[in-house]
Enzyme design. Structure first.
Site, PDB file in Angstrom:
ATOM      1  N   GLU A 248      -1.408  -0.274  -9.047  1.00 52.98           N
ATOM      2  CA  GLU A 248      -2.796  -0.224  -9.028  1.00 52.98           C
ATOM      3  C   GLU A 248      -3.206   1.399  -8.565  1.00 52.98           C
ATOM      4  O   GLU A 248      -3.072   1.616  -7.487  1.00 52.98           O
ATOM      5  CB  GLU A 248      -3.416  -1.376  -8.094  1.00 52.98           C
ATOM      6  CG  GLU A 248      -4.773  -1.298  -7.919  1.00 52.98           C
ATOM      7  CD  GLU A 248      -5.214  -2.756  -7.020  1.00 52.98           C
ATOM      8  OE1 GLU A 248      -4.460  -3.751  -7.290  1.00 52.98           O
ATOM      9  OE2 GLU A 248      -6.036  -2.741  -6.058  1.00 52.98           O
TER      10      GLU A 248
ATOM     11  N   LYS B 140     -13.244  -8.112  -8.053  1.00 54.27           N
ATOM     12  CA  LYS B 140     -13.468  -8.632  -6.610  1.00 54.27           C
ATOM     13  C   LYS B 140     -14.894  -9.057  -6.359  1.00 54.27           C
ATOM     14  O   LYS B 140     -15.705  -8.220  -6.672  1.00 54.27           O
ATOM     15  CB  LYS B 140     -13.254  -7.158  -5.811  1.00 54.27           C
ATOM     16  CG  LYS B 140     -12.206  -6.676  -5.571  1.00 54.27           C
ATOM     17  CD  LYS B 140     -11.827  -5.514  -4.560  1.00 54.27           C
ATOM     18  CE  LYS B 140     -10.680  -5.036  -4.447  1.00 54.27           C
ATOM     19  NZ  LYS B 140     -10.242  -3.750  -3.617  1.00 54.27           N
TER      20      LYS B 140
ATOM     21  N   LYS C   6       0.827  -1.173  -0.103  1.00 53.94           N
ATOM     22  CA  LYS C   6       0.065   0.073   0.059  1.00 53.94           C
ATOM     23  C   LYS C   6       0.795   1.252   0.023  1.00 53.94           C
ATOM     24  O   LYS C   6       1.915   1.361   0.807  1.00 53.94           O
ATOM     25  CB  LYS C   6      -0.817  -0.018   1.178  1.00 53.94           C
ATOM     26  CG  LYS C   6      -1.891  -1.131   1.127  1.00 53.94           C
ATOM     27  CD  LYS C   6      -2.796  -0.933   0.150  1.00 53.94           C
ATOM     28  CE  LYS C   6      -4.145  -1.487   0.137  1.00 53.94           C
ATOM     29  NZ  LYS C   6      -5.071  -1.400  -1.063  1.00 53.94           N
TER      30      LYS C   6
HETATM   31  C1  MUC Z   1      -7.433  -2.712  -2.183  1.00 60.96           C
HETATM   32  O1  MUC Z   1      -6.994  -3.328  -3.185  1.00 60.96           O
HETATM   33  O2  MUC Z   1      -7.705  -1.482  -2.556  1.00 60.96           O
HETATM   34  C2  MUC Z   1      -8.682  -1.441   0.434  1.00 60.96           C
HETATM   35  C3  MUC Z   1     -10.058  -0.953   0.350  1.00 60.96           C
HETATM   36  C4  MUC Z   1     -10.811  -1.761  -0.195  1.00 60.96           C
HETATM   37  O3  MUC Z   1     -12.012  -1.876  -0.400  1.00 60.96           O
HETATM   38  O4  MUC Z   1     -10.009  -2.793  -0.409  1.00 60.96           O
HETATM   39  C5  MUC Z   1      -8.665  -2.734   0.020  1.00 60.96           C
HETATM   40  C6  MUC Z   1      -7.863  -3.275  -1.018  1.00 60.96           C
HETATM   41 MG    MG Z   2      -6.995  -1.721  -4.629  1.00 59.44          MG
END
Ligand code: MUC
Ligand code: MG
Length: 367
Positions: free
Chosen positions: A217, A266, A162
Site C-alpha cells: 500500500e 475509508k 507499517k
Molecule cells: C493508513 O492506512 O495509512 C495512517 C494515517 C491515516 O490517515 O490512516 C492510517 C492508516
Molecule cells: Mg494506508
C-alpha cells in the site's frame, strides 16, 4: 426528516500506546463528534478523525468548517437530499473528513427514522467482516508480540505492517520476524504511507519476496508519477492506493494511469455516499478493494464495518477494524467486540450505536 441543527463536538481520548507510521503519529484520538438533528427529534451521529498529515484538516478546522459553512448548507434540507447537500458542500474544496461525517450522520439519522440498519440500506450483502490489524512502528520483537496478542486474544490472522521512513533493513526485519514468529497461516501486507522512494520500495519488496506478502500500500508518493508506475508495473502483488485516492476521480486517475492496482476505501474520508461511488467504480474497473482504517474509534469502525459488509467486493478481504483496541476509552455505550477474527455489523436502527452522555461530557474539550 428535515435537518434542524448540526453539532460539531471536539473531544480527546488518549491512546494506551501511540501509533507511529511513516507520515505521522497519533497519541490521542482528537476527533470531532458530528450530530445531525431532525425535526422529528432524531439524532444521527458520526465521527470525524482529522488527519493533518494526510488531508490537511485539524480538529479545530473541522469544527470551524462545519460551524461556519456546512451547517447552514445542510439545515432545512431533508435527510433524503443527499445529492444536493453534497453539491452544496462541494462548493468548498477539500475537507473530506468533515463532509464525510455529516454524510454518515445523515445516513444514521435516516436509518433511525425508517427503523432500518445502515448496512441493510447500503447493500446488506453480509453481516460481518474478517478483521485486519494495523501494526505501527516498533522493534521487531514488540511488533511480533502485538500480533501474537491480537491472534491469541481476538483470533486476528491478518496484519498490515507499517513500513517506510525507517531504515529499509529494519522494516524488512520486522516483516521477516512476523512471518517467522506467526507462521504461514497469517496474512501479511505492508503500508509505506509514501515513506519510500520507488527504488527503495522495489529493493524492499525484492528483499521480502519470499515472505508471501499479499498487498503493498502507498509505498511511495503518487506525485512521483513515472517512478511509481515503474514500481507498480514490476510488482507481482496488488499495489493499493490509499491517501492518493480521496475522491472517485482520483481512483480513476491512479488506476487508469497505472499508478495503483487496488484501492483502500475509508468511510472516514468518503462517507457512505462517496464510498459507494468509489466502490461502484472499483467494481466497474475490476480492481481489488480494502476497507481501510483512518485510526478510527469505535463509532468510525462501526461505519467501516457497516459499509464493508454491505457489498461483496468490500467484504472479500479483511477490513482494518481493530485499532480502537489501543484507545484508553471510547464514546459508545456498548463496546464493539472482535471474536474469532471477525467483527459483526450492529443490527441498527441506523448504525446501531449509542453515544454515552457521561463519556461525551468527560471527554469533550469545548466546555
Ligand atoms: C493508513 O492506512 O495509512 C495512517 C494515517 C491515516 O490517515 O490512516 C492510517 C492508516
Ligand atoms: Mg494506508
Amino acid at each position: 426528516m428535515k435537518i434542524t441543527h448540526v453539532d460539531a463536538i471536539p473531544y480527546r481520548i488518549a491512546y494506551r500506546k501511540p501509533l507511529r507510521f511513516a507520515s505521522g503519529e497519533v497519541h490521542a484520538a482528537e476527533h470531532v463528534l458530528v450530530r445531525v438533528h431532525t425535526d422529528d427529534g432524531i439524532v444521527g451521529v458520526a465521527d470525524a478523525p482529522p488527519r493533518p498529515f494526510t488531508y490537511g484538516e485539524t480538529q479545530r478546522g473541522v469544527v470551524a468548517v462545519i460551524e461556519d459553512l456546512f451547517a447552514d448548507q445542510v439545515v432545512g434540507a431533508s435527510l433524503l437530499e443527499r445529492e444536493s447537500i453534497r453539491a452544496r458542500l462541494d462548493r468548498t474544496v477539500g475537507n473530506p473528513v468533515a463532509k464525510s461525517a455529516i454524510d454518515m450522520a445523515m445516513w444514521d439519522a435516516l436509518g433511525r427514522s425508517l427503523n432500518l440498519s445502515v448496512g441493510d440500506m447500503l447493500g446488506g450483502y453480509t453481516d460481518r467482516m474478517r478483521v485486519s490489524h494495523m501494526l505501527g512502528f516498533d522493534s521487531p520483537a514488540a511488533m511480533v508480540d502485538e500480533a501474537t496478542r491480537m491472534r491469541d486474544d481476538y483470533g486476528i490472522t491478518v496484519f498490515k505492517v507499517k513500513v517506510g521512513r525507517r531504515p529499509v533493513s529494519l522494516d524488512t526485519a520486522v516483516v521477516r520476524a512476523l512471518r517467522e514468529g506467526l507462521g504461514d497461516d497469517v496474512e501479511l501486507y505492508v503500508d509505506g504511507n509514501r515513506g519510500w522512494t520507488a527504488a527503495e520500495s522495489a529493493r524492499a519488496m525484492a528483499e521480502m519476496a519470499d515472505l508471501g506478502l499479499t498487498l503493498a500500500e502507498e509505498l511511495c508518493p503518487a506525485d512521483d508519477v513515472v517512478s511509481r508506475r515503474w514500481l507498480v508495473s514490476r510488482l507481482d502483488i496488488p499495489f493499493v492506493a490509499d491517501e492518493s485516492v480521496t475522491t472517485p476521480a482520483e481512483v480513476t486517475r491512479e488506476i487508469l494511469g497505472g499508478s495503483a492496482t487496488a484501492v483502500s476505501i475509508k468511510t472516514a474520508r468518503t462517507g457512505f455516499t462517496g464510498s459507494m461511488r468509489a466502490h461502484h467504480l472499483c467494481e466497474g474497473l475490476g480492481v481489488d478493494v480494502v476497507m481501510g482504517n483512518q485510526i478510527d474509534g469505535q463509532l468510525g469502525t462501526a461505519c467501516t464495518v457497516a459499509f464493508g459488509a454491505a457489498f461483496a467486493l468490500t467484504s472479500r478481504r479483511a477490513g482494518e477494524l481493530s485499532n480502537f483496541l489501543d484507545m484508553s476509552d471510547d464514546l459508545i455505550t456498548e463496546p464493539l467486540t472482535i471474536r474469532d477474527g471477525e467483527l459483526a455489523v450492529r443490527p441498527g436502527p441506523g448504525l446501531g450505536v449509542e453515544i454515552d452522555p457521561d463519556k461525551l461530557a468527560a471527554y469533550r474539550i469545548d466546555r
